[in-house]
Write an enzyme that holds these catalytic residues in place. Sequence first.
Site, PDB file in Angstrom:
ATOM      1  N   ALA A  46       0.846  -1.174  -0.079  1.00 45.39           N
ATOM      2  CA  ALA A  46      -0.003  -0.035  -0.007  1.00 45.39           C
ATOM      3  C   ALA A  46       0.908   1.229   0.125  1.00 45.39           C
ATOM      4  CB  ALA A  46      -0.879   0.118   1.123  1.00 45.39           C
ATOM      5  N   ARG A 273      19.250   0.251  -9.722  1.00 47.63           N
ATOM      6  CA  ARG A 273      19.225   0.782  -8.682  1.00 47.63           C
ATOM      7  C   ARG A 273      20.677   0.347  -7.981  1.00 47.63           C
ATOM      8  NH1 ARG A 273      13.195  -0.606  -5.965  1.00 47.63           N
ATOM      9  NH2 ARG A 273      12.480   1.487  -6.498  1.00 47.63           N
TER      10      ARG A 273
END
Length: 401
Positions: A46, A273
């Site tokens: 979320a 990354r």
Amino acid sequence: MREGVSLDVLVVGSGAAGLAAAVSAGRAGARVALATKTTLQACNSAKAQGGIQAAFGEDDSPEIHAEDVMRSSHDTANPALVEVLTSEARSAIHWLEELGVDFTRSNGGYRLARCGGATRQRLLQVGDRTGHAITKALRDTYEAEGGAELPKHVLRELAPSDGGWVASFETAAGLVDVEAASVVLAAGGRCFAEAETRGELSTNHPNATGEVTRIAMDAGAETRDLDALQYHPNGGAWPSTMQGYSIPETTRAYGAVLRNVDGEEFTDSLGARDAVSAAIVAEVESGKGVLTPDGRPAVWLDTTRISPEDAQISLPYMLRRYRGAGIDPLAEPIYTYPVLHYQNGGLVISKESETTLDGVFACGEIAGGTHGRNRMMGNSLLECAVFGRRAGKAAAERARA
Ligand SMILES: Cc1cc2nc3c(=O)[nH]c(=O)nc-3n(C[C@H](O)[C@H](O)[C@H](O)COP(=O)(O)OP(=O)(O)OC[C@H]3O[C@@H](n4cnc5c(N)ncnc54)[C@H](O)[C@@H]3O)c2cc1C
């Protein structure tokens, strides 16, 4: 349903992966229960802001997406899992849309951004609350379709039984055993706990503690790349209320660049990354970083290069958070430093998401192989949708076998 077992599929974890598995198992006709540590809403999924990858661009394809994943992983990802991930990406996006996710659109198509390590624009977004939108749609669907919920159930042990598996949960009422013909483990990674041990900041939700991986290992499951933890290149470093916040990678997709104390760009801001994080750490170690007002190491993320229109469409939450803390990223650069973010490795799974334990499936961050030792941004939410859906269906079929 197997004789003597009241439940077909038990799903552990209510992030995007667990929710996708629960919806998919229910739709495959299984009697499902979804157990989770605290509330159904509490998870890393979320909190995901940036977006989800899928090859929709005219110059793009699932094969090019797969090449980007393999290159970013330094050829450590499992090509069979990568092929599933990228070839099912578009149908996973359409499935999420059917469940109610409204991806941001522009010029008649999806608004696609290029994320770190990608050779094409491939990142779909829902503003900068993509994970919130995906988990809400999945949760609403699961609840509307009558799925059983077991909140405040903390998994403590998993053991084989005659009918399948018995899961022991710690609850307010004491230890509770739940038996199911098959089990889907979707309890996420461990970066919150790991950061606490190291005395570092993390982007993760406090429930990301990793004990379910250990429980599966104790039951005999194989793992891979568990030592490969990922730093998000752009943790918030200042103001203090933003420390540990993951500044969306889409800031860089929309033009922000990394600068040292002299204002020089010192790396490809849209590199993979691990490369971007390593470049920031090296710049600071060479004395070319900056110090935050409370003395932490940092470099500048020059967000003033982002156009106000892009920021309004794709970064409204980030802008609100920083402006609420007294800093306008469109008017001044912001302090950033890498922060512990993601567990690259995990339980070994097959293309059907089955672990090395018969009838135990795993999906999402708890599973290993799809990203190898270095995940690309936007492929985790995708992994949750693709392999969550597969795990739910396969677990339902296994329960019938
Ligand atoms: C701040 C942030 C931003 C991100 N942005 C992006 C992005 O833009 N794009 C992208 O692709 N990825 C992003 N990621 C990564 C991605 O969101 C996560 O890796 C992914 O959502 C993990 O989903 P999951 O379902 O596997 O686990 P989670 O969402 O972490 O869910 C795990 C669930 O398991 C439960 N649980 C844990 N232990 C137990 C236990 N013992 N018993 C019962 N339940 C348990 C937890 O409470 C939780 O409900 C981001 C992550 C973070 C933290």
